[in-house]
Write an enzyme that holds these catalytic residues in place. Structure first.
Site, mmCIF file in Angstrom:
data_model
loop_
_atom_site.group_PDB
_atom_site.id
_atom_site.type_symbol
_atom_site.label_atom_id
_atom_site.label_comp_id
_atom_site.label_asym_id
_atom_site.label_seq_id
_atom_site.Cartn_x
_atom_site.Cartn_y
_atom_site.Cartn_z
ATOM 1 N N LYS A 1 -0.127 3.744 -2.603
ATOM 2 C CA LYS A 1 -1.167 4.769 -2.525
ATOM 3 C C LYS A 1 -0.617 6.194 -2.522
ATOM 4 O O LYS A 1 -1.374 7.141 -2.794
ATOM 5 C CB LYS A 1 -2.044 4.522 -1.302
ATOM 6 C CG LYS A 1 -2.903 3.252 -1.409
ATOM 7 C CD LYS A 1 -3.803 3.095 -0.199
ATOM 8 C CE LYS A 1 -4.747 1.902 -0.329
ATOM 9 N NZ LYS A 1 -4.064 0.613 -0.132
ATOM 10 N N SER B 1 -5.348 3.493 4.592
ATOM 11 C CA SER B 1 -5.091 2.472 3.573
ATOM 12 C C SER B 1 -6.370 1.790 3.104
ATOM 13 O O SER B 1 -6.398 0.581 2.870
ATOM 14 C CB SER B 1 -4.094 1.434 4.095
ATOM 15 O OG SER B 1 -3.263 0.975 3.056
ATOM 16 N N SER C 1 0.793 -1.235 0.000
ATOM 17 C CA SER C 1 0.000 0.000 0.000
ATOM 18 C C SER C 1 0.822 1.282 0.000
ATOM 19 O O SER C 1 0.245 2.373 -0.063
ATOM 20 C CB SER C 1 -0.950 0.009 1.201
ATOM 21 O OG SER C 1 -2.035 -0.856 0.966
#
Length: 313
Positions: free
Chosen positions: A73, A127, A70
């Site tokens: 992101k 997240s 993640s």
């Protein structure tokens, strides 16, 4: 004396030693990475850099591309912000265009409406995977165009070993080296919105059609610590990536980036961040205990010999 001076003093000593033995000062970073590292980390891959000068202070296997989970992101957020789409616009939460590779549990109700800015905030601070997916699905051209924009942005930033396959980080096709992520953080740090959103500790999101609200917390507990001044943050985890943390924190008045990839256990990246800070402040090498140390050594031994900068104790 500024804490980072501990590093620079050590670097100067290495440079002088190299010059007396026929090497150049440009080999200093490599020399610091060889033999006993200046700071012990549980993370298999790492890079520490001073954003105010652009100086890399320490690298550990920094050029090997690996899954980044993640941490992806941060790139997703930059693409959204670059699109200039209104953060105040209400948009419907959208289901996955294709089933994701990994578990993508979400509390968001598909079809309900939410402001784009709220989706962006919970994507980076908490997240939230379906939030990231929805942001990409509302991009002109849907997810394929969004992923193409992610890779174009990576190329623009000089992230030569990076590749993006989806906007969430659930795909193992999202890979980058620690040095690639250093370049990404240098860019991400320039976005005021991203610094704000990624370091928000708690946030409540209001939805409509139907009306409901959800509370979210930051996946990096250091954002709530009075002992830390976190300026940018993103955590990540997949079984293939281990625990990851990409963070900027103020250390002695300097914004210091820490890219910490593939460690064992939820607390290991936080421990590494503390070890990096103590190293910069005091010069202490620190130590990693138990299973986290064994995990790091096992993973490091499995690397190709040409990629191994750190010798075993």
């Amino acid at each position: 004396m500024m804490p980072i001076a501990h590093y620079r003093r050590g670097l100067l000593a290495v440079c002088l030693a190299l010059l007396t033995t026929g090497f150049t000062a440009a080999s200093a970073e490599t020399a610091l990475e060889a033999g006993t590292p200046p700071v012990q980390l549980a993370s298999v891959y790492a890079l520490v850099g001073d954003l105010s000068t652009g100086e890399v202070l320490f690298g550990k296997h920094p050029d090997i591309p690996v899954p980044i989970a993640s941490v992806t992101k941060l790139m997703t957020a930059m693409v959204v912000l670059d699109s200039k789409q209104s953060l105040d616009e209400w948009i419907p939460v959208m289901d996955w265009a294709e089933n994701p590779e990994k578990n993508a549990y979400s509390r968001l109700r598909v079809g309900s409406e939410v402001r784009r800015g709220d989706l962006l905030r919970i994507a980076v601070m908490s997240s939230e995977n379906l939030a990231s997916n929805t942001l990409a699905r509302h991009y002109p051209g849907d997810v394929p165009a969004f992923v193409a924009a992610m890779n174009a942005k990576a190329a623009q930033l000089g992230m030569s070993n990076a590749s993006f396959a989806d906007p969430t980080g659930l795909s193992t096709g999202n890979t980058a080296s620690a040095r690639d992520l250093w370049k990404m953080i240098l860019a991400a740090y320039q976005y005021d919105v991203l610094r704000d959103y990624s370091t928000t500790y708690q946030h409540s999101v209001s939805f409509r059609n139907p009306r409901y609200s959800l509370a979210y917390g930051n996946t990096n507990p250091l954002t709530a610590s009075s002992r830390w001044d976190v300026r940018l943050s993103k955590t990540g985890y997949l079984s293939e990536s281990g625990r990851c943390l990409a963070m900027v924190a103020d250390i002695g008045g300097s914004p210091v980036a820490m890219i910490l990839l593939n460690s064992l256990g939820t607390r290991s990246p936080l421990g590494d961040a503390g070890r990096v800070r103590r190293w910069l402040e005091t010069g202490e090498q620190g130590s990693v205990a138990g299973a986290a140390r064994d995990y790091e050594r096992e993973k490091s031994r499995a690397l190709p010999v040409s990629a191994t900068e750190l010798a075993d104790d």
